[in-house]
Design a protein around this motif. Structure first.
Motif, PDB file in Angstrom:
ATOM      1  N   THR A  42      16.720 -33.235  11.997  1.00  0.00           N
ATOM      2  CA  THR A  42      17.772 -32.704  12.918  1.00  0.00           C
ATOM      3  C   THR A  42      16.938 -33.440  14.533  1.00  0.00           C
ATOM      4  O   THR A  42      15.618 -33.727  14.127  1.00  0.00           O
ATOM      5  CB  THR A  42      17.971 -31.474  13.061  1.00  0.00           C
ATOM      6  OG1 THR A  42      16.338 -30.258  13.167  1.00  0.00           O
ATOM      7  CG2 THR A  42      18.265 -30.884  11.602  1.00  0.00           C
ATOM      8  N   ASN A  43      18.027 -33.025  15.434  1.00  0.00           N
ATOM      9  CA  ASN A  43      17.170 -33.113  16.253  1.00  0.00           C
ATOM     10  C   ASN A  43      16.596 -31.845  17.318  1.00  0.00           C
ATOM     11  O   ASN A  43      17.299 -30.817  16.680  1.00  0.00           O
ATOM     12  CB  ASN A  43      18.534 -33.883  17.980  1.00  0.00           C
ATOM     13  CG  ASN A  43      19.666 -33.613  17.608  1.00  0.00           C
ATOM     14  OD1 ASN A  43      19.837 -32.011  17.653  1.00  0.00           O
ATOM     15  ND2 ASN A  43      20.674 -34.207  18.270  1.00  0.00           N
ATOM     16  N   TRP A  44      16.715 -32.176  18.493  1.00  0.00           N
ATOM     17  CA  TRP A  44      16.242 -30.797  19.388  1.00  0.00           C
ATOM     18  C   TRP A  44      17.275 -29.881  19.618  1.00  0.00           C
ATOM     19  O   TRP A  44      17.295 -28.028  19.581  1.00  0.00           O
ATOM     20  CB  TRP A  44      15.247 -31.071  21.047  1.00  0.00           C
ATOM     21  CG  TRP A  44      14.286 -31.576  20.690  1.00  0.00           C
ATOM     22  CD1 TRP A  44      13.650 -32.438  20.740  1.00  0.00           C
ATOM     23  CD2 TRP A  44      13.348 -30.974  19.898  1.00  0.00           C
ATOM     24  NE1 TRP A  44      12.476 -32.970  20.628  1.00  0.00           N
ATOM     25  CE2 TRP A  44      11.835 -31.978  19.684  1.00  0.00           C
ATOM     26  CE3 TRP A  44      13.430 -29.716  19.151  1.00  0.00           C
ATOM     27  CZ2 TRP A  44      10.202 -31.358  19.372  1.00  0.00           C
ATOM     28  CZ3 TRP A  44      12.111 -29.237  18.789  1.00  0.00           C
ATOM     29  CH2 TRP A  44      10.458 -30.608  19.005  1.00  0.00           C
ATOM     30  N   LYS A  45      18.361 -30.347  19.786  1.00  0.00           N
ATOM     31  CA  LYS A  45      19.543 -29.368  19.872  1.00  0.00           C
ATOM     32  C   LYS A  45      20.384 -28.798  18.243  1.00  0.00           C
ATOM     33  O   LYS A  45      20.728 -27.791  17.696  1.00  0.00           O
ATOM     34  CB  LYS A  45      21.219 -30.034  20.154  1.00  0.00           C
ATOM     35  CG  LYS A  45      21.298 -30.048  21.351  1.00  0.00           C
ATOM     36  CD  LYS A  45      22.367 -30.810  21.680  1.00  0.00           C
ATOM     37  CE  LYS A  45      23.914 -30.585  21.368  1.00  0.00           C
ATOM     38  NZ  LYS A  45      24.419 -31.102  21.737  1.00  0.00           N
ATOM     39  N   GLY A  46      19.035 -29.168  17.223  1.00  0.00           N
ATOM     40  CA  GLY A  46      19.420 -28.628  15.592  1.00  0.00           C
ATOM     41  C   GLY A  46      20.771 -29.642  15.101  1.00  0.00           C
ATOM     42  O   GLY A  46      21.431 -29.225  13.958  1.00  0.00           O
TER      43      GLY A  46
END
Length: 334
Positions: free
Chosen positions: A318-322
Motif C-alpha cells: 500500500t501507499n501512504w494513503k492506504g
C-alpha cells in the motif's frame, strides 16, 4: 518435494516485480526425518525466538512450573514474543508475584510495546517501559523461575557458563541432535546466547514436540507446552500478529512461532510434521508469506482459513494513503 532451489517470494508494485526474497524451508516427520525441503537444509543460521517452545522445556521438566503453580497462560508466555499489551503485562506481573521474582533480576532491557496502541497509550501517559514490556520477558521469567526452583542464584543467568544456559544447551542439543557446546554463538537481542545451527536441525528440534517416542517426561512437557499455546494463543504474541492469528484460526491445528531475521518454526500435531523456514536476507515479510504458503500446502491451513487470513497470507503493498498498489506472492516455479 526436494529442491535445491529456494522458495522465491516476489514483491510486486503494479505489474512489476520490484523485489525478490529467497526463502529456505525444511519439513520433517515426527521422528525428525526430512520429507521435503527447498534450498539448503544445512544452511547455518540462528533460530532466535522461533524455538522458544523448546527453550521452555526445562521450566516444565525441572518441576518449576508445578512448584510455583504456573497456569497455561504463563507457559504460553514462556514461549512468546509478546507485544506488550495490558493482559501480557498483567500475567507477567502475576508470574513474578507467584515466584517472588524482582524486576531487577531481569537482564532483558525495557523497550516500548510492539503493539502500537499500547505503546501510544504509554507515551501519552508519560510512562516509561519496564523490563516486562520486553517481548522476551516470558522466556526470562522461565529462566529465573527454574533457577529459583533448583536453588540456584539467578544472577548472571544470561552468561554462557551459568547453569541456566548449560540447561538450555543441553535441551537444545538433545532436541535438535546438534551439539550446542561446539557451535558458534552470538548474543540475542534480549541478552542471552543464541546458537548457530543448520536449518534442518531446527525442524528436527520442533519435531520433538509431537514425537510419541520421546521419554515420558519430555513427552508430557511437550504436550503441556502445546496445550498452553493452543489454549492461549494471544499470549504467544498478541493482537494483529500472524502467529497468534494462525493458532486461533486453526484452533491449534497449526502452531507456529517466528523469530527475528526471517525465521519461522512450527508443528502440525495432527499431520505429525514439523518445519523450519529462513529468509536468506532476513526479511520477516518474506518468511511470513513462505510460512503461509507452506501451511496451505501441508494442510495446516485450508483454503477458507488461508483466505480469511489474507492480510497475513496474501499481503498487499500500500501507499501512504492506504491504496493498494501491489502484492506479495510465491513465485511460480520456472
Amino acid at each position: 518435494m526436494a529442491s535445491k532451489q529456494p522458495l522465491v517470494v516476489e514483491v510486486l508494485r503494479g505489474p512489476v516485480v520490484e523485489s525478490l526474497h529467497q526463502v529456505m524451508a525444511v519439513v520433517v516427520n515426527e521422528i525428525g526425518s526430512i520429507t521435503q525441503y527447498w534450498g539448503h537444509p544445512q544452511f547455518l543460521t540462528m533460530p532466535r525466538s522461533a524455538i522458544k517452545m523448546l527453550q521452555a522445556l526445562p521450566l516444565i521438566e525441572s518441576g518449576a512450573a508445578d512448584k510455583f503453580e504456573l497456569e497455561d497462560k504463563h507457559i504460553a508466555l514462556a514461549c512468546s514474543s509478546h507485544r506488550g499489551e495490558k493482559d501480557h503485562i498483567t500475567a507477567l506481573t502475576q508470574w513474578m508475584d507467584k515466584v517472588g521474582i524482582k524486576e531487577s533480576s531481569y537482564v532483558c532491557a525495557p523497550h516500548l510495546p510492539y503493539n502500537e496502541e499500547s505503546a501510544l497509550e504509554m507515551t501519552r501517559k508519560g510512562q516509561k517501559p519496564t523490563v516486562l514490556c520486553n517481548n522476551c520477558a516470558g522466556k526470562h521469567s522461565a529462566l529465573i523461575t527454574t533457577c529459583l526452583h533448583l536453588g540456584e542464584d539467578p544472577t548472571g543467568y544470561e552468561k554462557y557458563e551459568h547453569g541456566a544456559q548449560k540447561r538450555l544447551r543441553k535441551v537444545l542439543t538433545e532436541t535438535m541432535r546438534y551439539d550446542h557446546s561446539k557451535t558458534a554463538y552470538g548474543i540475542d537481542g534480549c541478552g542471552i546466547p543464541t546458537y548457530a545451527v543448520p536449518l534442518q536441525n531446527m525442524a528436527v528440534g520442533m519435531s520433538v514436540l509431537i514425537n510419541s517416542k520421546e521419554s515420558p517426561v519430555r513427552k508430557a512437557a511437550s504436550e503441556r507446552i502445546l496445550r498452553a499455546v493452543r489454549s492461549f494463543p494471544f499470549y504467544i504474541s498478541g493482537s494483529d500478529n500472524f502467529a497468534t492469528a494462525v493458532i486461533e484460526k486453526t484452533h491449534g491445528r497449526a502452531i507456529i512461532k517466528g523469530g527475528a531475521e526471517g525465521v519461522f518454526c512450527g508443528v502440525l500435531p495432527e499431520k505429525r510434521v514439523a518445519f523450519a523456514i529462513k529468509a536468506s536476507d532476513g526479511a520477516g515479510r518474506a518468511a511470513q508469506v513462505a510460512t503461509a504458503s507452506l501451511l496451505l500446502q501441508l494442510g495446516g491451513l485450508n483454503e477458507t482459513e488461508f483466505k480469511a487470513l489474507a492480510k497475513y497470507t496474501m499481503p498487499t503493498v500500500t501507499n501512504w494513503k492506504g491504496d493498494v498498489v501491489g502484492q506479495m506472492r510465491i513465485a511460480k516455479a520456472r
